[in-house]
Write a protein that holds these residues in place. Structure first.
Motif, mmCIF file in Angstrom:
data_model
loop_
_atom_site.group_PDB
_atom_site.id
_atom_site.type_symbol
_atom_site.label_atom_id
_atom_site.label_comp_id
_atom_site.label_asym_id
_atom_site.label_seq_id
_atom_site.Cartn_x
_atom_site.Cartn_y
_atom_site.Cartn_z
ATOM 1 N N THR A 21 -42.757 -105.369 -42.042
ATOM 2 C CA THR A 21 -41.607 -106.159 -41.613
ATOM 3 C C THR A 21 -40.746 -105.368 -40.625
ATOM 4 O OG1 THR A 21 -40.177 -105.449 -43.463
ATOM 5 C CG2 THR A 21 -41.532 -107.416 -43.792
ATOM 6 N N GLY A 22 -40.183 -106.133 -39.664
ATOM 7 C CA GLY A 22 -39.309 -105.546 -38.661
ATOM 8 C C GLY A 22 -37.967 -106.246 -38.638
ATOM 9 N N ALA A 23 -37.187 -105.934 -37.620
ATOM 10 C CA ALA A 23 -35.803 -106.419 -37.543
ATOM 11 C C ALA A 23 -35.712 -107.937 -37.589
ATOM 12 C CB ALA A 23 -35.138 -105.893 -36.271
ATOM 13 N N GLY A 24 -36.741 -108.628 -37.107
ATOM 14 C CA GLY A 24 -36.705 -110.086 -37.048
ATOM 15 C C GLY A 24 -36.659 -110.770 -38.400
ATOM 16 N N ILE A 25 -36.973 -110.051 -39.473
ATOM 17 C CA ILE A 25 -36.885 -110.689 -40.788
ATOM 18 C C ILE A 25 -35.454 -110.639 -41.314
ATOM 19 C CG2 ILE A 25 -37.355 -108.668 -42.241
ATOM 20 C CD1 ILE A 25 -39.134 -110.462 -43.994
ATOM 21 N N SER A 26 -34.620 -109.776 -40.742
ATOM 22 C CA SER A 26 -33.260 -109.619 -41.238
ATOM 23 C C SER A 26 -32.201 -110.262 -40.356
ATOM 24 C CB SER A 26 -32.934 -108.123 -41.404
ATOM 25 O OG SER A 26 -33.705 -107.566 -42.450
ATOM 26 N N THR A 27 -32.586 -110.779 -39.195
ATOM 27 C CA THR A 27 -31.580 -111.391 -38.321
ATOM 28 C C THR A 27 -30.950 -112.617 -38.979
ATOM 29 O OG1 THR A 27 -33.359 -112.589 -37.176
ATOM 30 C CG2 THR A 27 -32.565 -110.561 -36.151
ATOM 31 N N ALA A 28 -31.718 -113.350 -39.787
ATOM 32 C CA ALA A 28 -31.157 -114.521 -40.471
ATOM 33 C C ALA A 28 -30.157 -114.130 -41.555
ATOM 34 C CB ALA A 28 -32.274 -115.373 -41.073
ATOM 35 N N SER A 29 -30.127 -112.847 -41.891
ATOM 36 C CA SER A 29 -29.136 -112.343 -42.839
ATOM 37 C C SER A 29 -27.899 -111.818 -42.121
ATOM 38 C CB SER A 29 -29.751 -111.234 -43.704
ATOM 39 O OG SER A 29 -30.757 -111.750 -44.559
ATOM 40 N N ALA A 96 -50.643 -108.698 -55.644
ATOM 41 C CA ALA A 96 -50.293 -107.294 -55.410
ATOM 42 C C ALA A 96 -49.679 -107.177 -54.015
ATOM 43 C CB ALA A 96 -51.527 -106.408 -55.528
ATOM 44 N N VAL A 97 -48.371 -107.001 -53.957
ATOM 45 C CA VAL A 97 -47.641 -106.968 -52.688
ATOM 46 C C VAL A 97 -47.102 -105.567 -52.439
ATOM 47 C CG1 VAL A 97 -45.688 -107.900 -51.384
ATOM 48 C CG2 VAL A 97 -46.915 -109.364 -52.991
ATOM 49 N N ARG A 98 -47.307 -105.090 -51.213
ATOM 50 C CA ARG A 98 -46.679 -103.862 -50.768
ATOM 51 C C ARG A 98 -46.023 -104.150 -49.420
ATOM 52 N NH1 ARG A 98 -47.562 -103.090 -55.216
ATOM 53 N NH2 ARG A 98 -48.349 -101.249 -56.301
ATOM 54 N N VAL A 99 -44.734 -103.854 -49.321
ATOM 55 C CA VAL A 99 -43.993 -104.073 -48.083
ATOM 56 C C VAL A 99 -43.817 -102.733 -47.379
ATOM 57 C CG1 VAL A 99 -41.772 -104.740 -47.084
ATOM 58 C CG2 VAL A 99 -42.813 -106.134 -48.882
ATOM 59 N N LEU A 100 -44.236 -102.697 -46.131
ATOM 60 C CA LEU A 100 -44.069 -101.528 -45.278
ATOM 61 C C LEU A 100 -43.019 -101.926 -44.252
ATOM 62 C CD1 LEU A 100 -47.912 -101.071 -44.617
ATOM 63 C CD2 LEU A 100 -46.595 -100.277 -46.605
#
Length: 251
Positions: A21-29, A96-100
């Motif tokens: 995940t990059g910055a684009g997942i947090s812009t909506a926050s 099984a989820v791993r977030v990088l």
């Protein structure tokens, strides 16, 4: 592209997923990105100077500017959005989820993912470390002292820096090696909200594909890794990620 209603082939029978995940997942926050049309460095290219390690260490005025950037930063009050929450929901469903993550905001953990399931490739803004004695302090305590000038370590008087990776710094070798191992072992690799311009984090996409993963990129703009992807989706991540989670958790 237009999202399909039926589950695509790449989302069927998946039990393990890695998500970059990059910055684009947090812009909506409410957290601004850096390179987008209204990004921090797009509006003020000189601001990137404060994020260069050598300049940060050498120039007190650069450090003061850096700390002013984080005084009252939107990330302190930001809350996870539908995309963060969907990834946490995917984990609770037994996948099984791993977030990088390239993000430093800690929103994946606030959404409910266990810290051990989130690799913060570029560090975290939540803690601050002295470059001298290496003492670590919660950043909110430090930021309260960082208004007109830079704060200093109360133990040794040394330079304080967020626990983040600045330009010119190497990523933590152990963290990067762990991320590569996760990418190699994941049959599905999602890249969400990242320009995939910053290396070596972006190269995890290639590592995953070379080890047999299906790469799915969800991003507003084109990326250098689009040609490697099984599918590229250009739509709002807060709509797309919950949809993908729905596909992955549908029997």
């Amino acid at each position: 592209m237009v999202m399909t209603i039926t589950t695509p082939a790449w989302a069927r029978d998946v039990t393990r997923v890695a998500v970059l995940t990059g910055a684009g997942i947090s812009t909506a926050s409410g957290i601004p990105d850096y390179r987008g049309p209204d990004g921090v460095w797009t509006r003020d290219p000189g601001a990137a100077e404060a994020f260069t390690y050598d300049r940060f260490l050498a120039d007190a005025s650069v450090r003061a500017r850096f700390w002013r950037t984080y005084h009252g930063h939107p990330a302190w009050d930001a809350r996870p959005n539908a995309a963060h929450e969907a990834l946490a929901r995917l984990d609770r469903a037994g996948i099984a989820v791993r977030v990088l993550t390239q993000n430093i905001d800690g929103l994946h953990q606030l959404a409910g993912l266990a810290p051990r399931k989130v690799l913060e490739l570029h560090g975290t803004m939540r803690t601050t470390r002295c470059v001298g004695c290496r003492a670590r302090t919660p950043t909110e305590e430090v930021a309260a002292r960082a208004t007109a000038t830079e704060p200093r370590c109360p133990t040794c008087g040394g330079i304080l820096k967020l626990d983040t990776i600045l330009f010119g710094e190497n990523l933590d070798g152990q963290v990067l090696a762990q991320a590569a191992s996760i990418a190699k072992a994941s049959p599905l690799f999602l890249a969400v909200g990242s320009s995939l311009l910053v290396e070596p984090a972006a190269s995890l996409c290639r590592v995953a594909v070379e080890h047999g993963a299906r790469l799915v990129i969800v991003n507003r703009d084109a990326t250098p890794y689009d040609d490697l992807a099984t599918e590229v989706i250009r739509a709002d991540v807060t709509e797309v990620v919950p949809t993908i989670v729905g596909w992955l958790t549908t029997p």
